[in-house]
Design a protein around this motif. Structure first.
Motif, PDB file in Angstrom:
ATOM      1  N   ASN A  74       0.759  -1.311  -0.117  1.00  0.00           N
ATOM      2  CA  ASN A  74      -0.087  -0.076   0.066  1.00  0.00           C
ATOM      3  C   ASN A  74       0.855   1.319   0.070  1.00  0.00           C
ATOM      4  N   ARG A  97      -1.857   9.545  -3.462  1.00  0.00           N
ATOM      5  CA  ARG A  97      -2.023   8.418  -2.550  1.00  0.00           C
ATOM      6  C   ARG A  97      -1.295   8.650  -0.944  1.00  0.00           C
ATOM      7  N   ASP A 115      -2.231  10.599   1.580  1.00  0.00           N
ATOM      8  CA  ASP A 115      -3.000  10.177   2.974  1.00  0.00           C
ATOM      9  C   ASP A 115      -3.022   8.682   3.192  1.00  0.00           C
ATOM     10  N   LYS A 116      -3.077   8.036   2.004  1.00  0.00           N
ATOM     11  CA  LYS A 116      -3.183   6.492   2.309  1.00  0.00           C
ATOM     12  C   LYS A 116      -1.786   6.084   2.729  1.00  0.00           C
ATOM     13  N   THR A 153      -1.611   6.873   6.323  1.00  0.00           N
ATOM     14  CA  THR A 153      -2.419   5.918   7.461  1.00  0.00           C
ATOM     15  C   THR A 153      -1.828   4.784   7.171  1.00  0.00           C
TER      16      THR A 153
END
Length: 293
Positions: free
Chosen positions: A254, A263, A265-266, A269
């Motif tokens: 990921n 991407r 923010d992902k 996280t």
């Protein structure tokens, strides 16, 4: 093929064909690296380069890519590089991309016009092992340049139309300078706007000065959790759109891929989740099993 020692190549670029035009590293003083410690830098004999190209042409005459070896082959002056690039195109007339890893200092001895000629001959994408954008850290690990040099040479690459990668070495600033290493690197990388940012985690290999300093208490390595926290800080402060790759700090799940800003923010996280719930013992075991950069 005239490969004179262990072959190190970028696994993200096409891995065949490879062409050795130099041996060793011109700098060979980075405190975290032993890859070329016992290999004096020299240019390969032009006769060997031509023989290798003849062999490649016999196997794959329609080759469109080639990766130059060894550590920093673009250290050669333009006058020495140009005949090699012309020869590559002569033996492999469909050549489109000539790839090479190199040092920031290797761009310094080339004018923008010379870099443009290199691009015309196929050198369209290179990888810069910058490791940090923090001057204290760069001095600490003996990279041989400062952040201002990185910016200056990357600006020349942009002007010449040559795409480039930049690498961030997670953990190399040690515990005391982790924050400065992460934030200042992200700032310099963002200013340089590379097409790709790659990150890897520091491993203290036997025979490296940095391991010896750690054993004497002069360098404090980060724990696995602290490595992830530093990587998170770097990502949070990185503002250039690029492809983002990470390896051997975390699994990369990921995290790796194009369109970094979309991407981001992902990725943040995922890193926070890894910090909170990750198996640090497993990550430490993976790091201990590494044998080379």
């Amino acid at each position: 093929m005239h490969f004179t020692g262990t072959v190190y190549r970028n696994p993200y670029w096409p891995t065949f064909p490879l062409l050795e035009i130099t041996q060793g590293c011109t700098h060979n003083k980075c405190k975290f690296c032993t890859m070329y410690r016992d290999v004096p830098f020299r240019m390969s004999p032009i006769e060997h380069i031509e023989e290798d190209l003849q062999e490649i042409a016999a196997i794959k005459p329609d080759a469109t890519t080639i990766q130059l070896l060894s550590a920093n082959p673009l250290a050669l002056s333009f006058d020495k590089l140009e005949p090699i690039l012309v020869m590559i195109n002569r033996y492999l007339p469909q050549m489109e991309y000539i790839y090479a890893a190199t040092r920031v200092t290797d761009i310094r001895n080339k004018t923008v016009e010379e870099l443009k000629k290199m691009r015309e001959l196929g050198v369209k994408e290179i990888s810069l092992g910058v490791e940090s954008g923090d001057d204290w850290t760069l001095d600490r690990i003996n990279k041989g340049y400062h952040a201002s040099d990185i910016i200056e040479q990357c600006n020349k690459l942009h002007e010449a139309g040559i795409d480039f990668w930049m690498s961030f070495l997670n953990g190399v600033g040690g515990k005391e300078y982790s924050r400065d290493h992460a934030i200042n690197s992200a700032r310099i990388f963002s200013q340089c706007k590379p097409m790709l940012v790659g990150t890897g985690g520091l491993v203290l290999f036997p025979g490296t000065p940095l391991l010896e300093e750690a054993q004497r208490g002069e360098f404090t390595p980060l724990s696995e959790k602290e490595m992830l926290e530093e990587l998170l800080l770097f990502v949070e402060n990185l503002t250039c759109d690029c492809t983002f790759i990470t390896h051997h700090t975390v699994s990369g799940k990921n995290l790796t891929g194009p369109d970094f800003l979309q991407r981001k923010d992902k990725i943040v996280t995922a890193l926070k989740n890894e910090i909170e719930h990750g198996d640090m013992d497993m990550l430490a075991a993976i790091r201990r099993n590494k044998r080379t950069l």
